[in-house]
Design a protein around this motif. Structure first.
Motif, PDB file in Angstrom:
ATOM      1  N   UNK A   1      -2.694  21.919   6.447  1.00 33.24           N
ATOM      2  CA  UNK A   1      -3.817  21.160   5.907  1.00 33.24           C
ATOM      3  C   UNK A   1      -3.357  19.900   5.189  1.00 33.24           C
ATOM      4  N   UNK A   2      -2.304  20.000   4.407  1.00 30.71           N
ATOM      5  CA  UNK A   2      -1.789  18.830   3.685  1.00 30.71           C
ATOM      6  C   UNK A   2      -1.275  17.776   4.661  1.00 30.71           C
ATOM      7  N   UNK A   3      -0.624  18.211   5.723  1.00 29.76           N
ATOM      8  CA  UNK A   3      -0.111  17.274   6.726  1.00 29.76           C
ATOM      9  C   UNK A   3      -1.265  16.556   7.411  1.00 29.76           C
ATOM     10  N   UNK A   4      -2.271  17.307   7.845  1.00 35.87           N
ATOM     11  CA  UNK A   4      -3.418  16.697   8.517  1.00 35.87           C
ATOM     12  C   UNK A   4      -4.157  15.742   7.586  1.00 35.87           C
ATOM     13  N   UNK A   5      -4.422  16.154   6.360  1.00 34.12           N
ATOM     14  CA  UNK A   5      -5.137  15.279   5.433  1.00 34.12           C
ATOM     15  C   UNK A   5      -4.344  13.997   5.165  1.00 34.12           C
ATOM     16  N   UNK A   6      -3.035  14.115   5.069  1.00 34.00           N
ATOM     17  CA  UNK A   6      -2.209  12.926   4.835  1.00 34.00           C
ATOM     18  C   UNK A   6      -2.298  11.970   6.015  1.00 34.00           C
ATOM     19  N   UNK A   7      -2.234  12.498   7.216  1.00 40.30           N
ATOM     20  CA  UNK A   7      -2.351  11.652   8.408  1.00 40.30           C
ATOM     21  C   UNK A   7      -3.711  10.970   8.439  1.00 40.30           C
ATOM     22  N   UNK A   8      -4.771  11.739   8.202  1.00 39.58           N
ATOM     23  CA  UNK A   8      -6.112  11.160   8.230  1.00 39.58           C
ATOM     24  C   UNK A   8      -6.302  10.134   7.120  1.00 39.58           C
ATOM     25  N   UNK A   9      -5.722  10.374   5.946  1.00 35.12           N
ATOM     26  CA  UNK A   9      -5.805   9.393   4.861  1.00 35.12           C
ATOM     27  C   UNK A   9      -5.085   8.105   5.231  1.00 35.12           C
ATOM     28  N   UNK A  10      -3.924   8.226   5.849  1.00 39.25           N
ATOM     29  CA  UNK A  10      -3.184   7.039   6.281  1.00 39.25           C
ATOM     30  C   UNK A  10      -3.991   6.274   7.331  1.00 39.25           C
ATOM     31  N   UNK A  11      -4.584   6.988   8.273  1.00 35.89           N
ATOM     32  CA  UNK A  11      -5.393   6.323   9.297  1.00 35.89           C
ATOM     33  C   UNK A  11      -6.563   5.562   8.677  1.00 35.89           C
ATOM     34  N   UNK A  12      -7.164   6.149   7.658  1.00 38.82           N
ATOM     35  CA  UNK A  12      -8.280   5.490   6.983  1.00 38.82           C
ATOM     36  C   UNK A  12      -7.795   4.265   6.213  1.00 38.82           C
ATOM     37  N   UNK A  13      -6.648   4.387   5.565  1.00 32.16           N
ATOM     38  CA  UNK A  13      -6.080   3.302   4.767  1.00 32.16           C
ATOM     39  C   UNK A  13      -5.543   2.168   5.638  1.00 32.16           C
TER      40      UNK A  13
ATOM     41  N   UNK B   1       0.797  -1.221   0.000  1.00 30.43           N
ATOM     42  CA  UNK B   1       0.000   0.000   0.000  1.00 30.43           C
ATOM     43  C   UNK B   1       0.830   1.271   0.000  1.00 30.43           C
ATOM     44  N   UNK B   2       2.138   1.138  -0.054  1.00 27.90           N
ATOM     45  CA  UNK B   2       3.014   2.305  -0.082  1.00 27.90           C
ATOM     46  C   UNK B   2       2.805   3.085  -1.377  1.00 27.90           C
ATOM     47  N   UNK B   3       3.052   4.406  -1.309  1.00 24.85           N
ATOM     48  CA  UNK B   3       2.746   5.227  -2.477  1.00 24.85           C
ATOM     49  C   UNK B   3       3.539   6.522  -2.488  1.00 24.85           C
ATOM     50  N   UNK B   4       3.651   7.064  -3.676  1.00 24.81           N
ATOM     51  CA  UNK B   4       4.135   8.427  -3.862  1.00 24.81           C
ATOM     52  C   UNK B   4       2.886   9.284  -3.989  1.00 24.81           C
ATOM     53  N   UNK B   5       2.870  10.410  -3.293  1.00 27.97           N
ATOM     54  CA  UNK B   5       1.660  11.231  -3.325  1.00 27.97           C
ATOM     55  C   UNK B   5       1.991  12.687  -3.598  1.00 27.97           C
ATOM     56  N   UNK B   6       0.989  13.397  -4.048  1.00 26.84           N
ATOM     57  CA  UNK B   6       1.059  14.842  -4.236  1.00 26.84           C
ATOM     58  C   UNK B   6       0.274  15.468  -3.095  1.00 26.84           C
ATOM     59  N   UNK B   7       0.850  16.425  -2.358  1.00 30.91           N
ATOM     60  CA  UNK B   7       0.094  17.036  -1.261  1.00 30.91           C
ATOM     61  C   UNK B   7      -1.127  17.771  -1.801  1.00 30.91           C
TER      62      UNK B   7
END
Length: 106
Positions: free
Chosen positions: A54-66, A40-46
């Motif tokens: 906002x990008x940091x928080x969304x990334x954390x929340x996306x990881x938690x969901x994933x 599930x590892x990935x390269x992402x665009x903020x």
């Protein structure tokens, strides 16, 4: 499960397991050389194109969901501000590290 989110655009360190790393030419080369990363590892665009709160928080929340079974999220290349710590209070215990910060599941 321990997960790493890397905002450093020229990451040269070591990471294993689940890794989400911000897009850059250098990070693409690093990512392509790795053999022991979680599928599930990935390269992402903020989101929003910039590495900010906002990008940091969304990334954390996306990881938690994933990864709902996460135990620790290591965030590289980002500073733990008071604002971020407050926003993450309900998610777990945030602490500064040498290369960024970590969020440990409470």
């Amino acid at each position: 499960m321990e997960i790493s989110i890397i905002f450093d655009t020229a990451f040269q360190g070591q990471a294993a397991g689940a890794v989400w790393i911000v897009q850059s030419d250098e990070n693409r080369r690093w990512f392509d050389k790795q053999s022991d990363l979680d599928a599930g590892s990935a390269i992402f665009f903020p989101e929003g194109g910039e590495i900010g709160r906002d990008a940091i928080l969304r990334s954390i929340w996306n990881v938690q969901e994933h990864y709902p079974d996460w135990s620790r999220i290591n965030v590289y290349g980002a500073v733990l501000t008071q604002e971020l710590a407050s926003e993450l209070r309900d998610e777990g215990n945030a602490m500064e590290t040498e290369k960024g910060f970590a969020l440990v599941c409470a």
